[in-house]
Design an enzyme around this catalytic site. Structure first.
Site, PDB file in Angstrom:
ATOM      1  CG  HIS A  20      20.146  68.050  34.246  1.00  0.00           C
ATOM      2  ND1 HIS A  20      19.210  69.052  34.138  1.00  0.00           N
ATOM      3  CD2 HIS A  20      21.310  68.658  34.617  1.00  0.00           C
ATOM      4  CE1 HIS A  20      19.784  70.214  34.421  1.00  0.00           C
ATOM      5  NE2 HIS A  20      21.051  70.000  34.716  1.00  0.00           N
ATOM      6  N   PRO A  21      18.333  63.811  35.364  1.00  0.00           N
ATOM      7  CG  PRO A  21      16.362  63.502  36.597  1.00  0.00           C
ATOM      8  CD  PRO A  21      17.310  64.563  36.107  1.00  0.00           C
ATOM      9  CG  HIS A  72      16.176  67.224  37.915  1.00  0.00           C
ATOM     10  ND1 HIS A  72      17.424  67.818  37.966  1.00  0.00           N
ATOM     11  CD2 HIS A  72      15.706  67.438  36.654  1.00  0.00           C
ATOM     12  CE1 HIS A  72      17.690  68.371  36.791  1.00  0.00           C
ATOM     13  NE2 HIS A  72      16.673  68.152  35.984  1.00  0.00           N
TER      14      HIS A  72
END
Length: 592
Positions: A569-570, A525
């Protein structure tokens, strides 16, 4: 991980075929000038390509370094996401030796394919907390980045669809937390024996371990079923959701297998350089070919690629540019700085079960049967990622809290119904296992991405600087202990046999810290290498409208602009930023 899963890759199809509007050679380009040139056909770049080509009067070119995503079965099958790192769809980046990992180097996976990392990630769909988005307002001094202001852009990105098994999901997901966009999102469609144990443990333990119906409502704290970018048991990526549906448009070209040597332009007023030219090539030693952008160049090359291209273009730290012999166009010390990622440690436990998926990874015939079920009916084990449930937590009282606020997490646990091969532990050939992947999602360590060669094909130097703060290693030790607390709840009675491997000998905080340093990788990430900042600030790389400071005609739109690492989570955040950016660009050119 790659060595262990090689047979999985060879067991499934790895053929790629062309699509009519995908161009493979620079010589096949019909135009030398476009309105918009998008560098990177990944998560953000695909959104921009779709939204900017909606107007048939805009000519749009997408430049992608990697290959076509079409027809690659391992990309399509959610369960096979773990096989994609270290293959031809991965940039195959490696860090420098990391002091915090006892001088180990680790691999960082980034998508080298249309759709970018949305085509190779593990598909988790997290909107981000209200606090995280509101921190953008602090970082930019601009209210348009608040959670509320971005609501309509988030809802443009995705649509909640039924899980592959079609079961009743009442109480497991909240449909009001999603929109009506092209990315398909669902919760797990093949339930495992550990899923109910996780959610029931959260309900029993409460507090920091509480079950939450949905993590996409502005608070990213609690244990839940994983929402993932999956529809009909198939990965829904930026390429399949945003890019492939528009390839029939006559005003867009997509050129793959192409590197950007640099972006350039000419001096404009008040010391500003106007960027309007992109130099591209396809093989080392080629003479770069120039393409013009009449409106804007949009840099969406990712957290490693964006600072690399900026530096090659003379936009970067003075010392780095001087060492490379590149003329300074814009002295920007933050290019390549502020680099952050989520550290991850796999915790393995032997379990009393005959229903984990460990046999599938050991027996090619079982693997083939599960793949056949996916191909024929989009049902079975392969319709989901490896982890159906996860949880985000605050640290206990007494710890510092570097997160963006009370609705944001410090740590994460992902639950996997089998031995998930992350890190250095060699997968066992017998037995059944539970993997608990622990992560620090508000790390304070920061690293750098530094260009070390003028050759656009040479990778940058990547120093993650992982585990170099006391907070990060202490937080990892705590979440590893939290994992053990959770599986001590009554739903796990008779199921857990005990820790596996070196973890069995890690009983003290110091021993857990040593285990973490010897085994940690990342959740892949990465963010922050071209961070956003207030318009008039001397620091940062882009202003509140994502324009590269000291230039005109050039914006950065990808995860590199994030000023702080998201505590989740991006990928959904990147989609949202790209949707917001598309309207900013349209407004500037009278296209709304």
């Amino acid at each position: 991980m790659h060595r262990f899963l090689l047979f999985l890759i060879s067991a499934s199809s790895w053929a790629s075929f062309g699509t009519s509007k995908i161009i493979h050679s620079i010589s096949d380009l019909q135009c030398s000038e476009y309105d918009f040139i998008i560098i990177g056909g990944g998560t953000a770049g695909s959104v921009l390509a779709n939204r900017l080509s909606e107007n048939p009067h805009n000519k749009v070119l997408v430049l992608e370094a990697g290959i076509n995503n079409a027809g690659i079965q391992d990309v399509q099958v959610p369960f096979l996401g773990v096989t994609l790192p270290e293959t031809s769809v991965d940039w195959n980046f490696t860090t420098t030796p990391q002091v915090g990992l006892n001088n180990r180097s680790i691999e960082l996976a980034r998508g080298f394919v249309l759709g970018g990392s949305s085509s190779i990630n593990f598909m988790a769909w997290n909107r981000g907390s209200q606090d995280y988005w509101n921190s953008f307002v602090t970082a930019t001094k601009n209210q348009m980045w608040s959670f509320t202001a971005l609501e309509k852009y988030y809802r443009r990105t995705s649509t909640l669809v039924p899980p592959a098994d079609g079961r009743d999901t009442t109480g497991d997901v909240d449909p009001t937390a999603y929109g009506n966009g092209p990315v398909q999102v669902s919760i797990p469609g093949f339930m495992t024996e550990i899923d109910n144990r996780v959610t029931e443990s959260g309900k029993i333990l409460g507090g920091r371990f509480s079950f939450i119906e949905d993590l996409n409502k502005g608070k990213t704290l609690g244990f839940a079923y994983a929402a993932s970018s999956i529809g009909n048991g198939t990965r829904s990526s930026a390429a399949t959701a945003y890019l492939e549906p528009i390839l029939k448009r006559k005003n867009i070209d997509v050129l793959i297998s192409t590197r950007v040597a640099r972006v350039t332009g000419h001096a404009a007023s008040k010391g500003i350089t106007h960027i309007d030219t992109v130099e591209i090539l396809q093989n080392p030693g080629d003479i770069p070919h120039q393409i013009k952008a009449s409106k804007e160049v949009l840099l969406s090359a990712g957290v490693m690629g964006t600072p690399h291209i900026l530096t090659l273009s003379g936009i970067g730290p003075k010392k780095v540019l001087k060492n490379l012999g590149i003329n300074v166009v814009v002295a920007a010390e933050d290019v390549g700085a502020n680099f952050a990622d989520h550290p991850l440690v796999a915790n393995y436990f032997s379990v009393n079960s005959n229903h984990t998926w460990d046999p599938v990874l050991r027996d090619p015939s079982l693997f083939a049967a599960d793949l056949s079920e996916w191909v024929n009916s989009k049902q079975g084990l392969f319709v989901d990622t490896a982890g159906n449930t996860y949880g985000f937590m605050k640290l206990p009282h007494g710890f510092a809290d570097p997160s963006t606020g009370p609705r944001s997490a410090n740590t994460e646990i992902i639950f996997v119904n089998g031995f998930a091969p992350f890190g250095a532990t060699i997968p066992p050939t017998t037995g059944s296992y539970l993997s608990m992947l622990t992560a620090v999602v508000s790390p304070t360590s920061r690293g750098t991405v530094t260009t070390v060669s003028r050759d656009p094909f040479a990778p940058p130097k990547i120093d993650l600087n992982i585990f170099t703060t006391d907070f990060d290693i202490s937080a990892m030790v705590q979440v590893m202990k939290d994992a053990r607390t959770l599986i001590s709840a009554s739903p796990w009675d008779g199921y857990i046999i005990g820790p596996f491997g070196e973890l069995a000998n890690a009983t003290t905080d110091d021993q857990l810290a040593t285990f973490a340093r010897n085994n940690a990788v990342t959740v892949n990430h990465p963010v922050g290498t071209a961070r956003i900042s207030p318009d008039n600030a001397r620091y940062g790389v882009v202003d509140s409208h994502l324009k590269v400071k000291g230039t005109s005609g050039l914006r950065v739109i990808d995860a590199s602009v994030l000023p702080q690492i998201p505590e989740c989570h991006p990928q959904a955040l990147v989609y949202t930023i790209a949707e917001r950016a598309a309207d900013l660009i349209k407004a500037d050119h009278g296209l709304l």
